[in-house]
Design a protein around this motif. Structure first.
Motif, short mmCIF file in Angstrom:
data_model
loop_
_atom_site.label_atom_id
_atom_site.label_comp_id
_atom_site.label_asym_id
_atom_site.label_seq_id
_atom_site.Cartn_x
_atom_site.Cartn_y
_atom_site.Cartn_z
N SER A 137 0.84 -1.20 0.00
CA SER A 137 0.00 0.00 0.00
C SER A 137 0.87 1.25 0.00
O SER A 137 1.99 1.24 0.53
CB SER A 137 -0.87 0.05 1.27
OG SER A 137 -1.62 -1.13 1.43
N HIS A 139 0.17 5.20 1.31
CA HIS A 139 -0.87 5.95 2.01
C HIS A 139 -0.36 7.30 2.51
O HIS A 139 0.86 7.49 2.68
CB HIS A 139 -1.41 5.13 3.20
CG HIS A 139 -0.40 4.88 4.29
ND1 HIS A 139 -0.29 5.69 5.41
CD2 HIS A 139 0.56 3.94 4.42
CE1 HIS A 139 0.68 5.23 6.18
NE2 HIS A 139 1.21 4.17 5.61
N PRO A 149 -5.07 7.71 5.16
CA PRO A 149 -5.85 7.31 3.99
C PRO A 149 -4.99 6.61 2.93
O PRO A 149 -3.95 7.13 2.53
CB PRO A 149 -6.40 8.63 3.45
CG PRO A 149 -6.25 9.61 4.54
CD PRO A 149 -5.19 9.14 5.46
N VAL A 150 -5.47 5.44 2.48
CA VAL A 150 -4.70 4.65 1.52
C VAL A 150 -4.98 5.16 0.11
O VAL A 150 -6.14 5.26 -0.31
CB VAL A 150 -5.05 3.14 1.63
CG1 VAL A 150 -4.25 2.35 0.60
CG2 VAL A 150 -4.75 2.63 3.04
N ILE A 151 -3.92 5.47 -0.61
CA ILE A 151 -4.05 5.97 -1.97
C ILE A 151 -4.17 4.81 -2.96
O ILE A 151 -5.08 4.79 -3.79
CB ILE A 151 -2.81 6.83 -2.35
CG1 ILE A 151 -2.64 7.98 -1.37
CG2 ILE A 151 -2.90 7.32 -3.80
CD1 ILE A 151 -1.27 8.62 -1.40
N ALA A 152 -3.27 3.86 -2.85
CA ALA A 152 -3.25 2.79 -3.86
C ALA A 152 -2.61 1.53 -3.30
O ALA A 152 -1.81 1.58 -2.37
CB ALA A 152 -2.47 3.25 -5.09
N GLN A 153 -3.00 0.40 -3.92
CA GLN A 153 -2.48 -0.90 -3.50
C GLN A 153 -2.18 -1.75 -4.71
O GLN A 153 -2.71 -1.52 -5.81
CB GLN A 153 -3.51 -1.63 -2.64
CG GLN A 153 -3.82 -0.91 -1.35
CD GLN A 153 -4.86 -1.58 -0.49
OE1 GLN A 153 -5.87 -2.03 -1.02
NE2 GLN A 153 -4.63 -1.62 0.81
N VAL A 182 2.12 5.76 -8.51
CA VAL A 182 1.55 6.73 -7.58
C VAL A 182 2.30 8.07 -7.70
O VAL A 182 1.68 9.14 -7.72
CB VAL A 182 1.61 6.20 -6.13
CG1 VAL A 182 1.25 7.29 -5.13
CG2 VAL A 182 0.68 5.00 -5.97
N VAL A 198 -9.07 10.19 0.25
CA VAL A 198 -8.17 10.54 -0.85
C VAL A 198 -9.03 11.02 -2.01
O VAL A 198 -10.09 10.44 -2.28
CB VAL A 198 -7.36 9.30 -1.31
CG1 VAL A 198 -6.53 9.61 -2.53
CG2 VAL A 198 -6.49 8.78 -0.17
N PRO A 208 -9.27 2.43 -2.09
CA PRO A 208 -7.95 2.70 -2.67
C PRO A 208 -7.88 2.29 -4.14
O PRO A 208 -8.53 1.32 -4.55
CB PRO A 208 -7.01 1.82 -1.83
CG PRO A 208 -7.73 1.56 -0.55
CD PRO A 208 -9.19 1.56 -0.90
N GLN A 210 -6.41 0.46 -7.29
CA GLN A 210 -5.78 -0.86 -7.38
C GLN A 210 -4.94 -0.90 -8.65
O GLN A 210 -5.46 -0.68 -9.75
CB GLN A 210 -6.85 -1.96 -7.42
CG GLN A 210 -7.75 -1.99 -6.20
CD GLN A 210 -7.00 -2.38 -4.92
OE1 GLN A 210 -6.14 -3.26 -4.94
NE2 GLN A 210 -7.32 -1.72 -3.80
N TRP A 216 -3.92 0.44 -14.05
CA TRP A 216 -4.92 0.73 -13.00
C TRP A 216 -6.18 -0.06 -13.31
O TRP A 216 -6.62 -0.11 -14.44
CB TRP A 216 -5.24 2.22 -12.93
CG TRP A 216 -4.11 3.07 -12.45
CD1 TRP A 216 -3.40 3.97 -13.19
CD2 TRP A 216 -3.56 3.10 -11.14
NE1 TRP A 216 -2.44 4.55 -12.42
CE2 TRP A 216 -2.51 4.04 -11.15
CE3 TRP A 216 -3.82 2.42 -9.94
CZ2 TRP A 216 -1.74 4.32 -10.03
CZ3 TRP A 216 -3.05 2.71 -8.83
CH2 TRP A 216 -2.03 3.64 -8.87
#
Ligand code: GRF
Length: 218
Positions: A137, A139, A149-153, A182, A198, A208, A210, A216
């Motif tokens: 992740s 964040h 807050p998680v932006i992306a995973q 990211v 986010v 988040p 993915q 993406w």
């Protein structure tokens, strides 16, 4: 064309993520201006990536800053005016005052599918829990550890014969690519922290982003 993104990177170890970002910049894929690398370990191998490429670097730890480490880190960062502060394997917990100074401008990489497995030993904990998948992740940093807050995973399946070593080996290259993607969003000024969440292009995300090696996922 927007301005290069001024980024400061904080490390404690090998800095393979830092290295891959420098390579992405050098290849023309990311318009980054590395304003400083800070390590809390004087012998962090990752410092070589800064030394070898002319990026300003500092070691800030108890020996160099006494009990005022957070203050010195914060003042050093403020002096470099970064658009973004990236914690990339920085193994030191920051106090709330320092975190709040850079709220919305500080991100962290964490090797788990947050909110699962905050803190240390994430690989072993996922294996012991018998999880079917693992991941990484990126964040925003808030005062609670690994809780912003998680932006992306990005995700990968856990295979029956996986151990912590094999999982690290499979995840690390994915982490590098996730981080590059990211950072590209930040370079394009597309991501912001929005309260406890986010926003992408001004729209609050419900979950988040993915990322897979195909790109993406919608
Ligand atoms: C990465 O796994 C990151 O998720 C974690 O620390 C590791 C840093 O690796 N926070 P490196 O120092 O970039 O090689």
């Amino acid at each position: 064309m927007s301005q290069p993104l001024r980024v400061a990177v904080l490390i404690s170890g090998t800095g393979s993520n830092l290295r891959s970002l420098i390579d992405a910049r050098d290849a023309g894929r990311l318009d980054l201006d590395f304003v400083r690398v800070i390590s809390n370990k004087s012998d962090a191998p990752g410092l070589e990536h800064a030394r070898g490429t002319g990026i300003p670097w500092s070691v800030i730890n108890k020996a160099t800053a006494g009990d005022d480490q957070d203050q010195v880190v914060g003042d050093t960062l403020a002096g470099d005016a970064p658009d973004l502060v990236l914690l990339s394997g920085y193994m030191r917990i920051m106090g709330a005052e320092l975190v709040n100074r850079f709220e919305g401008r500080m991100i962290n990489q964490h090797p788990s599918l947050l909110p699962k497995y905050k803190g240390l030993d994430t690989y072993r904990r996922a294996l012991e829990a018998g999880d079917a998948e693992y991941g990484a992740s990126v964040h925003f940093v808030t005062a609670e550890l690994d809780d912003g807050p998680v932006i992306a995973q990005t995700r990968l399946p856990i295979e029956p014969d996986d151990d912590a070593t094999s999982l690290v080996a499979r995840l690390r290259p994915l982490e590098h690519r996730l981080l590059e993607e990211v950072m590209a969003l930040f370079v394009q000024r597309r991501v912001t922290m929005a309260g406890a969440g986010v926003a992408l292009d001004g729209q609050r995300l419900e979950a988040p982003l993915q990322w897979t090696p195909e790109g993406w996922r919608a």
